[in-house]
Scaffold this active site. Sequence first.
Site, PDB file in Angstrom:
ATOM      1  N   LYS A  79       0.745  -1.072   0.062  1.00 48.97           N
ATOM      2  CA  LYS A  79      -0.049  -0.082   0.028  1.00 48.97           C
ATOM      3  C   LYS A  79       0.790   1.237  -0.097  1.00 48.97           C
ATOM      4  CE  LYS A  79      -3.831   1.893   2.349  1.00 48.97           C
ATOM      5  NZ  LYS A  79      -4.832   1.857   3.685  1.00 48.97           N
ATOM      6  N   SER A 154     -10.119   1.482   2.578  1.00 49.26           N
ATOM      7  CA  SER A 154      -9.089   2.295   1.720  1.00 49.26           C
ATOM      8  C   SER A 154      -7.904   1.591   0.975  1.00 49.26           C
ATOM      9  CB  SER A 154      -8.183   3.523   2.473  1.00 49.26           C
ATOM     10  OG  SER A 154      -7.467   2.982   3.575  1.00 49.26           O
ATOM     11  N   SER A 178     -10.137  -0.855   6.752  1.00 46.47           N
ATOM     12  CA  SER A 178      -9.548  -0.723   5.440  1.00 46.47           C
ATOM     13  C   SER A 178      -8.821  -1.895   4.876  1.00 46.47           C
ATOM     14  CB  SER A 178      -8.541   0.547   5.542  1.00 46.47           C
ATOM     15  OG  SER A 178      -9.236   1.656   5.224  1.00 46.47           O
TER      16      SER A 178
END
Length: 476
Positions: A79, A154, A178
Amino acid sequence: MPIDLKNLTIRKAHEALVKGDYSAVDLAKEYLEQIKKTEKDIHAYLEVFDDVIDQAKVADQILKSGKATLLTGIPIAVKDNILIKGRVATSASKILENYKATYDATVIEKLKNEGVVFLGRTNMDEFAMGGSTENSAYGPTKNPFDLERVPGGSSGGSAAAVASNEALVALGSDTGGSIRQPASFCGIVGLKPTYGAVSRYGVMAMGSSLDQIGTFGKTADDAEILFNAIRGNDKMDSTTLPDKKSEENFSVKKLKIGVPRDFLNIGGIDADVVKNFNESLEKLKKLGHEIIDIKLPNLKYSLAVYYVIVPAEVSSNMARFDGMRYGKRVSGANGIEDYFLSRQAGLGREVKRRIILGTYVLSSGYYDAYYNKANIVREIIKEDYKVAFKDVDIIATPTAPNVAFKIGEKVDDPLQMYLEDIFTVPINLAGVPGISVPSGVKKIGEKDLPIGIQFVADHGREDKLFAISKDFLGEK
Ligand code: GLN
């Protein structure tokens, strides 16, 4: 023979690498090939690294030397809020578009020591604020099961990368869901560890009292192997827990699973999700586990508490992005104007919304009424879990109230978007670990949209989460 990426796990890849069925370079090439095929539709990555093959060559050296671990040569996606030295790290924000990390996050350092192959950095909601990846400044990621739908967020890029076989496993971060929610939307496994289990050093902070790095895999075993590699006490993060193994033994085949029925009746949950959840409970019963009704009476306040605490911490954490020390800079007539203009141009709507909200709840006069009150209720929510875990090993709920929604469907209605977090945020508030595992699909038209079940355990009991997940998924 091409490598069967769809059914590949860390253990299978490791075995093949050690046996010499294929090399780490072959494996990396196969993933790059797959990325070439599907990435234009999915947009899981913000950048695919230019040195993937070089990294794989190093992994092959380690394999040859006989010093390989399970993760040597394993291709992984990261990420974009986790720092990799010398690499751009933007948190999918314009304000950091040119920012290059000057050091490795602890999790990255640990994985480098194992000789993993980093494929690239994945798309996300800007600074991890959101649940759909639509808040990325670089365009949304698409759900591999239906390109018109969001992958969740996310950490949507990481989840979509694993689900579309553009990476074998991935790292994400989870402040209020997330990792678990995108795992659920993309039909894979996603773990949010106990607060403090994994170092946050080198991870861009969103809500510091809630953030945790966690793992994605197609199987619970993959998520576990990656978690074991990144966990542990770290002198660079004083909130990390001491390294000690849990002593209590438990019978993997006979776990007590608590279901907070009242909490499930709050409305707004897709009937098919409820149906699938009840079927999952039946399956768990058949496997020998005991299902017990429990009460978590204060969970209904979780969303309200979360959406006070998170903006408060966000407003403080985001203050450093001032156009002077990091990233984008827009010059004005004076220093103050520089600051306004840089933040105006560099930050997206959701981030600004939370900064404003957070500044408000922290301002004198409102601090006690909102921020302090939220922290008091947070303690009460924690207490609910403490009481529940005296009687049960695991708490089960759906991961998300709905399956993946359409791109654009909720962007203009932040409240609707926040409601999607109903089952995931309480876990972060309490700091306990949670995992989402695929439990079925809902058919919409031609598409099979994944549904996930969430298992939650007491502090430090990831072992129980992996045990129940593997049993549920039929993994050995
Ligand atoms: N969707 C939640 C939010 O917007 C969770 C985000 C996260 O876990 N980073 O705050």
